[in-house]
Each structure stands twice: as C-alpha cells, then as structure tokens.
Design a protein around this motif. Structure first.
Motif, mmCIF file in Angstrom:
data_model
loop_
_atom_site.group_PDB
_atom_site.id
_atom_site.type_symbol
_atom_site.label_atom_id
_atom_site.label_comp_id
_atom_site.label_asym_id
_atom_site.label_seq_id
_atom_site.Cartn_x
_atom_site.Cartn_y
_atom_site.Cartn_z
ATOM 1 N N GLU A 174 -0.984 -2.672 -20.253
ATOM 2 C CA GLU A 174 -1.922 -2.366 -21.336
ATOM 3 C C GLU A 174 -3.064 -3.365 -21.342
ATOM 4 O O GLU A 174 -4.193 -3.049 -21.691
ATOM 5 C CB GLU A 174 -1.197 -2.385 -22.679
ATOM 6 N N GLU A 194 -3.860 7.764 -20.403
ATOM 7 C CA GLU A 194 -3.625 6.954 -21.617
ATOM 8 C C GLU A 194 -3.260 7.818 -22.824
ATOM 9 O O GLU A 194 -3.609 7.526 -23.950
ATOM 10 C CB GLU A 194 -4.889 6.144 -21.962
ATOM 11 N N TRP A 247 -0.067 5.997 -23.507
ATOM 12 C CA TRP A 247 -0.457 4.617 -23.821
ATOM 13 C C TRP A 247 0.590 4.000 -24.735
ATOM 14 O O TRP A 247 0.347 3.713 -25.899
ATOM 15 C CB TRP A 247 -1.868 4.605 -24.425
ATOM 16 N N LYS A 290 -6.499 -7.062 -17.183
ATOM 17 C CA LYS A 290 -7.903 -7.022 -17.622
ATOM 18 C C LYS A 290 -8.549 -8.372 -17.347
ATOM 19 O O LYS A 290 -7.887 -9.417 -17.319
ATOM 20 C CB LYS A 290 -7.967 -6.637 -19.103
ATOM 21 N N TRP A 337 -1.409 1.082 -30.065
ATOM 22 C CA TRP A 337 -2.632 0.325 -30.397
ATOM 23 C C TRP A 337 -3.352 0.948 -31.586
ATOM 24 O O TRP A 337 -4.165 0.310 -32.251
ATOM 25 C CB TRP A 337 -3.563 0.267 -29.177
ATOM 26 N N GLN A 397 -8.268 9.910 -20.053
ATOM 27 C CA GLN A 397 -7.481 9.074 -20.959
ATOM 28 C C GLN A 397 -6.654 9.906 -21.954
ATOM 29 O O GLN A 397 -5.502 9.582 -22.242
ATOM 30 C CB GLN A 397 -8.393 8.119 -21.745
ATOM 31 N N HIS A 442 -5.064 -1.545 -14.129
ATOM 32 C CA HIS A 442 -6.057 -1.183 -15.149
ATOM 33 C C HIS A 442 -6.651 -2.461 -15.695
ATOM 34 O O HIS A 442 -5.901 -3.301 -16.225
ATOM 35 C CB HIS A 442 -5.360 -0.372 -16.270
ATOM 36 N N ASN A 487 -14.110 1.970 -15.710
ATOM 37 C CA ASN A 487 -13.567 2.540 -16.944
ATOM 38 C C ASN A 487 -14.702 2.795 -17.936
ATOM 39 O O ASN A 487 -15.516 1.900 -18.192
ATOM 40 C CB ASN A 487 -12.562 1.547 -17.539
ATOM 41 N N GLU A 488 -14.776 4.049 -18.439
ATOM 42 C CA GLU A 488 -15.647 4.369 -19.584
ATOM 43 C C GLU A 488 -17.125 4.044 -19.355
ATOM 44 O O GLU A 488 -17.795 3.421 -20.154
ATOM 45 C CB GLU A 488 -15.143 3.636 -20.860
HETATM 46 C C1 XIL Z 1 -6.689 -1.169 -25.585
HETATM 47 C C2 XIL Z 1 -5.333 -1.834 -25.851
HETATM 48 O O1 XIL Z 1 -4.378 -0.835 -26.137
HETATM 49 C C3 XIL Z 1 -5.472 -2.797 -27.026
HETATM 50 O O2 XIL Z 1 -4.238 -3.481 -27.214
HETATM 51 C C4 XIL Z 1 -6.579 -3.783 -26.730
HETATM 52 O O3 XIL Z 1 -6.761 -4.595 -27.847
HETATM 53 C C5 XIL Z 1 -7.888 -3.040 -26.426
HETATM 54 O O4 XIL Z 1 -7.699 -2.153 -25.329
HETATM 55 N N1 XIL Z 1 -9.249 2.673 -23.456
HETATM 56 C C6 XIL Z 1 -8.762 1.869 -22.457
HETATM 57 C C7 XIL Z 1 -7.715 0.858 -22.750
HETATM 58 O O5 XIL Z 1 -9.095 2.055 -21.275
HETATM 59 O O6 XIL Z 1 -7.848 -0.313 -21.921
HETATM 60 C C8 XIL Z 1 -7.754 0.438 -24.207
HETATM 61 O O7 XIL Z 1 -6.585 -0.358 -24.435
HETATM 62 C C9 XIL Z 1 -7.737 1.674 -25.094
HETATM 63 C C10 XIL Z 1 -8.948 2.510 -24.844
#
Ligand code: XIL
Length: 330
Positions: free
Chosen positions: A44, A243, A285, A48, A293, A210, A81, A128-129
């Motif tokens: 998760e 996700e 997720w 990063k 989250w 996602q 990820h 990502n995104e």
């Molecule tokens: C989120 C985690 O779940 C949280 O714990 C963290 O604080 C922020 O990131 N899209 C993504 C994920 O690609 O990396 C994100 O995960 C949720 C949205």
C-alpha cells in the motif's frame, strides 16, 4: 469454499490485495486472511518514493523486501506500486525542476527501485494518475509534467524497462469506470497515452484500472466501460483492476443496505470487466474493513462517522455480500 484467489483461478485470473507490510508481519489475523484469499500482493505504501528514499540518494528497501520475502515464502505474486506519481514524493525533492534535472532525478529513481526488485516484482505501476481532464492537454499538472510535458511518461516506462526487462509495465489510473463527461475525457486521454507508448515502441504491457468505486455517486455505464476495455485490449495490452474498494460514504447507515448496494455495484463492474478476455485479474485495496484507507480522509470517510464497509471481509474477517459478488463474478 475456496478463497477469492481460488475463484479467480477458475477463469485463469488472479486475485490479490494491497497490504501494509508491518501489519502483515505482526498481525496473525491479517496473515491468515491474506493466505486464505489472495494469490498476489501489492504494497500500500512501502515502495513509494517518500518511504524508500528518506534522504537524497539513499534507499531503505526494508519494508518492500519484507513483503517480497513473505510473498516468495508463500508462493504469492508481487506487484510494485508506484514508480512515478505526483504524490508520495520525498520532502527533500524540490517543488520545481528544470527538464534536465527532472529527467535525471526521475530516471535515477526508477532505475534504482526497478533494478532492486527485478526478479521479485512481476509487474509495476510505472506511472500513476497522470491524467487530469481539466489539466494542461488533459494531463495532471505535476513536478514531472511541468518539467517535461507528456514526455515524462514514455521516459519513465523506458527507464523501467532498462532496469527490469522482465517485469510487466502498467500505466495506472482511476475513475475510468464512471459515466461522466469528465471521465469520457479521462478514458480518451488514457487511450492516447497508451497509443503513444505503443506507437513509439516504448515497452508497456497493461493498463491498471484502480476501480475505487463510489456507490451512489456516479453513474456506471457497462457498455461504455466495455467499449473502453476493448479499445485498450486492441492495443495488445492486458487489463488489471489494481485498487478496488467500494465507498459507501453516500449510502444510508443500515449495514445490510450498504452491503447489498456495494455488492451489486462491484458485481456489475466486475462482470463487465471480466467479460474482456485481456482482463488478467483483480486487486483490492485491502481485504478487510479494518484496514481501508477510506476512513482516513475527510473526503472519503462517512459523515455519520460509521466505518466504511468497502472491502470483501468485515472487521472480523467474515465474508460479506461483496465477497460473494466477487466470487460469483469470477
Ligand atoms: C493511498 C494509501 O491507501 C494511503 O494509506 C496513503 O495515505 C495515500 O495513498 N491511489 C493510489 C494509491 O494509487 O497509492 C493510494 O493509496 C490511493 C489512491
């Protein structure tokens, strides 16, 4: 009754979940749930940038390595990820970089992380995104986009392919499932990004969807989603839900009502997704409502303060209607 990974395997797909490796190490309940239900793991947050590189140029891979060892010990797959994102950037990284610096810093990060996990991670969310329907040329304004424009995307994929020629490289995006004008733009822009990578011969293997679904918020059009999936598959790309969870933020308080609505929405979206032959699997997720989250952020948590019921298992690890809908969809 097999776990979700067993149901997925019946149609040749995988099922996995995001985990937080400290929990996995210290929480026997979570370990039991993961081993019962999942065939694939994704960190998760342990892979990063801000977690890996607390100070410039140094990397601490301990968390990700712990997860990789657990996956290998239990013959589970492992996803990485994420390599290039606008969030989770270390505080020591400047807010602005010129093109040369941005390329050097980004490529060095991708190379260091993808090389470290080469042979242990089977696929990466490389970028990502990157899309923003309201952003410059449909892209999200970010450190990378401001310095390099759209070019940062092929540069990131090429750097990942050099560092780990065997890993499957994914572009990962959200809200591709919703039927709104903005998300029509998001789907078109996503296709444009993938088409450019293909046209330029940059290694890319799949699209990560996602699927952070929001019950009662957006319309979902199965036909439109199916046509988008087919267009991505026509680029000779795999499709992975990366996700999935289902926010019940806007639903009334009744747990039975929330569970039924959440299960119906996920069932519909998964049935459409799994009809596409290039769909390779589904990752949620998190597995149980203990760990979503969605309870952490004001924009996602319920206004009545009730914990979200967004994942296949309830807080005691019991299988919910969402679990059943997922098992049936496979
Ligand atoms: C989120 C985690 O779940 C949280 O714990 C963290 O604080 C922020 O990131 N899209 C993504 C994920 O690609 O990396 C994100 O995960 C949720 C949205």
């Amino acid at each position: 009754e097999p776990g979700l990974a067993g149901h997925a395997a019946r149609s040749g797909r995988v099922f996995g979940t995001a985990v937080r490796s400290p929990d996995l190490t210290w929480n026997a309940t979570l370990r039991g749930e993961v081993l019962r239900e999942a065939g694939l793991l994704v960190p998760e947050y342990e892979m990063k940038w801000d977690i890996l590189a607390k100070t410039p140029g140094t990397y601490d891979f301990t968390g990700g390595d712990r997860l990789a060892s657990f996956a290998e010990a239990h013959r589970l797959g492992l996803r990485g990820h994420t390599l290039v994102w606008h969030l989770a950037l270390p505080p020591w990284l400047p807010g602005t970089l010129d093109a040369g610096e941005a390329r050097r810093v980004m490529e060095a990060h991708v190379a260091a992380v993808a090389a470290h996990y080469a042979g242990r991670v089977q696929s990466w969310d490389v970028v990502n995104e990157a899309v923003d329907p309201q952003g410059p040329d449909g892209l999200r304004a970010s450190l990378w986009q401001r310095a390099l424009g759209a070019d940062y995307i092929p540069l990131a994929f090429a750097a990942a392919a050099r560092a780990d020629p065997k890993a499957k490289l994914y572009y990962n995006e959200y809200d591709l499932e919703c039927d709104t004008p903005d998300q029509d733009v998001r789907r078109a822009k996503t296709l444009e990004i993938l088409t450019r990578l293909r046209r330029e011969g940059v290694p890319v293997h799949g699209l990560g969807i996602q699927a952070h679904l929001q019950a009662g918020r957006w319309p979902y059009d199965a036909g439109k989603f199916a046509r988008f999936l087919a267009a991505v598959a026509a680029l000779d790309l795999d499709l992975l839900i990366t996700e999935m969870d289902v926010s019940d933020r806007l639903l009334p308080a009744s747990e039975a009502r929330r569970d039924a609505t959440v299960a119906a929405l996920a069932g519909d979206v998964l049935t459409t997704f799994l009809t596409e032959p290039r769909a390779v699997g589904v990752v949620t997720w998190g597995l149980s409502d203990r760990q979503t989250w969605l309870n952490d952020l004001p924009t996602h948590r319920r206004t009545d303060g009730l914990p979200q019921r967004a994942l296949p298992l309830d807080r005691d690890g019991g299988r919910k209607p969402l679990w059943t809908a997922m098992a049936r969809a496979f």
